[in-house]
Design an enzyme around this catalytic site. Structure first.
Site, PDB file in Angstrom:
ATOM      1  N   SER A  20       0.620  -1.745  -0.207  1.00  0.00           N
ATOM      2  CA  SER A  20       0.161  -0.236  -0.085  1.00  0.00           C
ATOM      3  C   SER A  20       1.116   1.209   0.189  1.00  0.00           C
ATOM      4  O   SER A  20       0.398   1.993  -1.170  1.00  0.00           O
ATOM      5  CB  SER A  20      -0.496  -0.134   1.048  1.00  0.00           C
ATOM      6  OG  SER A  20       0.128  -0.075   2.493  1.00  0.00           O
ATOM      7  N   TRP A  21       1.939   1.562   0.861  1.00  0.00           N
ATOM      8  CA  TRP A  21       2.734   2.640   0.707  1.00  0.00           C
ATOM      9  C   TRP A  21       3.750   2.587  -0.475  1.00  0.00           C
ATOM     10  O   TRP A  21       3.731   3.436  -1.122  1.00  0.00           O
ATOM     11  CB  TRP A  21       4.005   2.119   1.785  1.00  0.00           C
ATOM     12  CG  TRP A  21       4.340   3.604   2.309  1.00  0.00           C
ATOM     13  CD1 TRP A  21       5.936   4.109   2.740  1.00  0.00           C
ATOM     14  CD2 TRP A  21       3.975   4.979   2.059  1.00  0.00           C
ATOM     15  NE1 TRP A  21       5.566   5.312   3.105  1.00  0.00           N
ATOM     16  CE2 TRP A  21       4.819   6.023   3.071  1.00  0.00           C
ATOM     17  CE3 TRP A  21       2.487   5.849   1.825  1.00  0.00           C
ATOM     18  CZ2 TRP A  21       4.426   7.822   2.691  1.00  0.00           C
ATOM     19  CZ3 TRP A  21       2.160   7.518   2.083  1.00  0.00           C
ATOM     20  CH2 TRP A  21       2.940   8.248   2.220  1.00  0.00           C
ATOM     21  N   LYS A 200       7.608   4.361  17.563  1.00  0.00           N
ATOM     22  CA  LYS A 200       5.952   5.178  17.146  1.00  0.00           C
ATOM     23  C   LYS A 200       5.831   3.801  17.371  1.00  0.00           C
ATOM     24  O   LYS A 200       3.984   3.885  17.686  1.00  0.00           O
ATOM     25  CB  LYS A 200       5.882   6.652  16.418  1.00  0.00           C
ATOM     26  CG  LYS A 200       6.163   5.900  15.443  1.00  0.00           C
ATOM     27  CD  LYS A 200       5.214   5.592  14.188  1.00  0.00           C
ATOM     28  CE  LYS A 200       5.480   5.585  12.566  1.00  0.00           C
ATOM     29  NZ  LYS A 200       4.687   4.944  11.592  1.00  0.00           N
ATOM     30  N   ASP A 253       3.601  11.907  13.174  1.00  0.00           N
ATOM     31  CA  ASP A 253       3.470  10.450  13.172  1.00  0.00           C
ATOM     32  C   ASP A 253       3.348   9.327  14.004  1.00  0.00           C
ATOM     33  O   ASP A 253       2.756   8.955  14.337  1.00  0.00           O
ATOM     34  CB  ASP A 253       5.572   9.796  12.106  1.00  0.00           C
ATOM     35  CG  ASP A 253       5.011   9.195  11.244  1.00  0.00           C
ATOM     36  OD1 ASP A 253       3.475   8.745  11.581  1.00  0.00           O
ATOM     37  OD2 ASP A 253       6.091   8.104  11.439  1.00  0.00           O
ATOM     38  N   SER A 263      -4.606   2.393  11.775  1.00  0.00           N
ATOM     39  CA  SER A 263      -2.743   2.224  12.512  1.00  0.00           C
ATOM     40  C   SER A 263      -3.439   0.226  12.336  1.00  0.00           C
ATOM     41  O   SER A 263      -3.291   0.168  13.281  1.00  0.00           O
ATOM     42  CB  SER A 263      -2.834   2.816  13.101  1.00  0.00           C
ATOM     43  OG  SER A 263      -1.617   2.116  14.287  1.00  0.00           O
ATOM     44  N   VAL A 288       1.691  -5.998   7.963  1.00  0.00           N
ATOM     45  CA  VAL A 288       2.617  -6.128   8.552  1.00  0.00           C
ATOM     46  C   VAL A 288       3.137  -5.616   9.829  1.00  0.00           C
ATOM     47  O   VAL A 288       2.753  -3.838   9.132  1.00  0.00           O
ATOM     48  CB  VAL A 288       4.076  -6.822   8.113  1.00  0.00           C
ATOM     49  CG1 VAL A 288       5.012  -6.395   9.256  1.00  0.00           C
ATOM     50  CG2 VAL A 288       4.468  -7.252   7.328  1.00  0.00           C
ATOM     51  N   GLU A 290       4.586  -3.278  12.122  1.00  0.00           N
ATOM     52  CA  GLU A 290       6.556  -3.106  12.163  1.00  0.00           C
ATOM     53  C   GLU A 290       6.823  -3.404  13.680  1.00  0.00           C
ATOM     54  O   GLU A 290       7.826  -3.340  14.234  1.00  0.00           O
ATOM     55  CB  GLU A 290       6.597  -1.829  11.697  1.00  0.00           C
ATOM     56  CG  GLU A 290       6.837  -1.567   9.959  1.00  0.00           C
ATOM     57  CD  GLU A 290       8.114  -2.991   9.238  1.00  0.00           C
ATOM     58  OE1 GLU A 290       8.486  -2.801   9.602  1.00  0.00           O
ATOM     59  OE2 GLU A 290       8.153  -2.238   8.351  1.00  0.00           O
TER      60      GLU A 290
END
Length: 337
Positions: A20-21, A200, A253, A263, A288, A290
């Site tokens: 997606s990113w 984060k 962020d 998220s 995933v 992270e």
């Protein structure tokens, strides 16, 4: 000669990854570039992009102009044809994705958009690329900020921070990423901002766990503000610099990852807070998270520094030591201010 790599506005960009990113970044680049290289190793995605200009698995609402994208399943060909390489694959898969690489990265500018840790190596992506492929830190960069791919795909106003040791390189790269719905800023804090993107995710897990356990908005606000203070403490004690961690690349962020329904890390935490085992929660995730790998890495890195990090420690204990989420969160409430 290497330092001049980004002085030419006509340098070519390529994106590694088809999630997606990665898909959102290609969309952004297509606004300013005549052609964007794109390494796509999934046959179904590659065929669809070539024939229809769509990624059928991620952000399928985006319709690319096929004359502006150059999808290819040959990693070396994609690398060889570009000057700027943007890594946008989950950190858990990055080493495997780059395994076929024989083309040199020595004359490339490599940018991480990963926001993660290389599992088992206790390194950020920038650190890994520097050590594994010999790319000087001066030719490495980071693209980050509070910018979920789903909102970028919809053209919702988002802010990115481009980080390079040389501010002029950051400015040229930011020009390639600036669109009517993407605003950019530049920084030279390569260490601080990359580690902020790692931290984060851990903190979003802690917030998700609290939400899953039934804690309310009042407590979540306190927890998140303590996360911000803990992040600031880790960055400034492990690598002192003149940074303002209230800027969007750090605090923004953190906030969006802790609060957004997009998220993944918050979602993983909620599942654990609801009573799922860590393993079953990970299995239920479709993408995933992270923060799972980040918790282990930060625990390892902090062993060298001894910085007080009760929130990160709590997340690590739940994920890796089988600690009770409810008991651990209750103990943490006594340490927050």
């Amino acid at each position: 000669m290497m330092e001049q790599i980004l002085t030419d506005k006509n340098v070519r960009c390529a994106v590694i990854g088809h999630g997606s990113w990665a898909t959102a970044i290609v969309k952004v680049l297509c606004h300013n570039e005549t052609s964007v290289g794109w390494y796509v190793r999934n046959p179904e995605v590659l065929e669809s992009l070539l024939s229809e200009g769509r990624n059928p698995r991620y952000l399928s609402d985006i319709e690319f102009d096929t004359s502006k994208i150059a999808p290819c399943d040959d990693l070396n060909a994609v690398i060889a044809s570009a000057d700027i390489i943007i890594l946008a694959t989950p950190s858990a898969y990055l080493a495997d994705v780059l395994e076929p690489l024989t083309a040199s990265l020595a004359d490339k500018f490599v940018v991480s958009a990963v926001k993660g840790i290389i599992p088992g190596r206790y390194q950020t992506v920038v650190e890994y690329i520097h050590e594994r492929y010999g790319v000087p830190f001066g030719h490495l960069g980071v693209v980050t900020g509070p910018s979920h791919a789903e909102e970028v795909s919809l053209g919702r106003l988002s802010y990115l921070t481009v980080v390079c040791p040389d501010i002029d390189n950051a400015r040229l790269l930011s020009d390639k990423l600036t669109t009517p719905y993407i605003r950019t800023s530049c920084s030279t804090d390569l260490y601080g901002i990359e580690y902020a993107t790692v931290l984060k995710n851990i903190y979003a897990l802690s917030v998700g766990i609290a939400v899953g356990l039934g804690y309310g908005d009042n407590f979540i606000a306190v927890l998140t503000s303590n996360c911000a203070m803990e992040m600031n403490r880790f960055l400034n004690e492990s690598y002192p610099d003149k940074r303002n961690t209230r800027e969007s690349a750090y605090l923004g962020d953190l906030l969006v990852t802790c609060y957004s329904t997009y998220s993944r890390n918050r979602r993983l935490g909620i599942l654990i807070g609801h009573g799922c085992t860590v393993r079953s929660a990970l299995n239920e995730m479709t993408m995933v998270a992270e923060g799972y790998f980040a918790a282990d890495c930060i625990r390892h890195v902090n062993a060298r520094h001894g910085i007080e990090m009760p929130i990160a420690d709590m997340v690590y204990d739940i994920l890796y030591k089988g600690a009770s989420a409810r008991k651990s969160m209750k103990a943490l409430t006594l340490k927050l201010i």
